[in-house]
Design an enzyme around this catalytic site. Structure first.
Site, PDB file in Angstrom:
ATOM      1  CG  ASP A   6       8.895  14.270  -9.900  1.00  0.00           C
ATOM      2  OD1 ASP A   6       9.655  14.038 -10.822  1.00  0.00           O
ATOM      3  OD2 ASP A   6       7.681  13.415  -9.908  1.00  0.00           O
ATOM      4  CE1 TYR A  65      10.029   8.463  -3.646  1.00  0.00           C
ATOM      5  CE2 TYR A  65       9.951   6.079  -4.224  1.00  0.00           C
ATOM      6  CZ  TYR A  65      10.462   7.431  -4.476  1.00  0.00           C
ATOM      7  OH  TYR A  65      11.496   7.539  -5.617  1.00  0.00           O
TER       8      TYR A  65
END
Length: 291
Positions: A63, A121
């Site tokens: 994003d 992540y």
């Protein structure tokens, strides 16, 4: 030149590109009209270098504001250019906030997203005043979530452990208007095709640790799984921070998972603290075909 030789000369090669980027000034990975994106910059750079502009396929669509330590992209090119030369040329052409770490020709069956088997992540939190005797340095501000509530590391890790295993993570997926469209497009980050249109994901490791960066004490969350839904990691972090400061109980997590209701989970942590750490592939899929 014979017809066979001409055909060989124009045969496409599949390239695997590993890149790092500071996502602060980009509108995410995916190309969008009127916005500066990582995918768009990479496509333009390839066009300037080899005269071809394939749309690079990323391992996932980070994003706006999200960073990457080792994003992976794949693209097919006709140009016969040595990998070391393409690496140098891309890094000379791309903006300084995007760096190509490696470039290699791989099997034609390789696809940055479809061939992935696992992904990791990392999320970085900076405890600040009044809960901690730290201020947020301007040199860290783009890469951490400054958090002023006192946090207990052991409690954070108890919350992190509650996400291990295979679960339906609908309660931790974005509830924004384009979520349905994302789900139909193999979700935000799915790397297991049999689960592409569901919210079921497997989490292999999930833990917090302390880390000293430039003299500052950070709390870093690292999670490894077979795929992640849109905003899933940031929603997990927001929920765990609520647990860590005592606003929510660890025992609430199984109930939230079972409810499939986003409104029951914690807030979405800011994008700036999130990094795509690494992407894993099978050895046969990612092996370089030329030196």
């Amino acid at each position: 030149m014979t017809e066979t030789a001409q055909s060989a000369a124009t045969q496409m090669q599949t390239w695997k590109l590993t890149l790092a980027y500071d996502g602060t000034d980009f509108h995410g990975w995916q190309i969008q009209p009127g916005h500066c994106t990582i995918q768009g910059e990479l496509q333009s750079a390839l066009g300037r270098i080899v005269g071809e502009s394939p749309l690079p396929q990323g391992s996932g669509r980070t994003d706006a504001g999200v960073h990457a330590l080792a994003q992976v992209a794949s693209a097919q090119l006709q140009a016969r250019i040595p990998p070391a030369n393409l690496l140098r040329a891309l890094n000379r052409t791309l903006p300084g906030s995007i760096r190509i770490l490696s470039a290699q020709v791989v099997s034609d069956s390789f696809h940055a997203r479809h061939s992935a088997v696992a992904k990791t992540y990392e999320y970085r939190v900076l405890p600040i005043e009044p809960a901690a005797c730290q201020i947020c340095s301007p040199f860290l501000a783009r890469y951490v979530y400054p958090y002023s509530w006192r946090l207990d590391l052991a409690t954070l890790n108890s919350a992190a452990a509650a996400f291990l295993g295979e679960h339906d993570f609908r309660s931790f997926a974005a509830s924004d208007p384009d979520l349905v469209a994302r789900s139909l497009d193999a979700s935000e980050d799915s790397v297991v095709q049999t689960e592409a249109r569901t919210a079921i994901r497997a989490i292999y490791s999930s833990a917090w640790h302390e880390q000293i960066t430039d003299g500052f004490r950070l709390l870093v969350y690292r999670v490894r799984g077979n795929g992640f839904l849109h905003h899933m990691v940031r929603n997990l972090v927001g929920s765990m921070l609520d647990v860590g400061r005592g606003y929510m109980n660890v025992e609430d997590i199984p109930t939230i998972l079972a409810a499939h209701d986003r409104s029951l989970a914690g807030p979405t942590a800011p994008a700036r603290g999130l990094f795509l750490h690494s992407v894993e592939y099978s050895e046969t899929e990612s092996r370089s075909w030329i030196s």
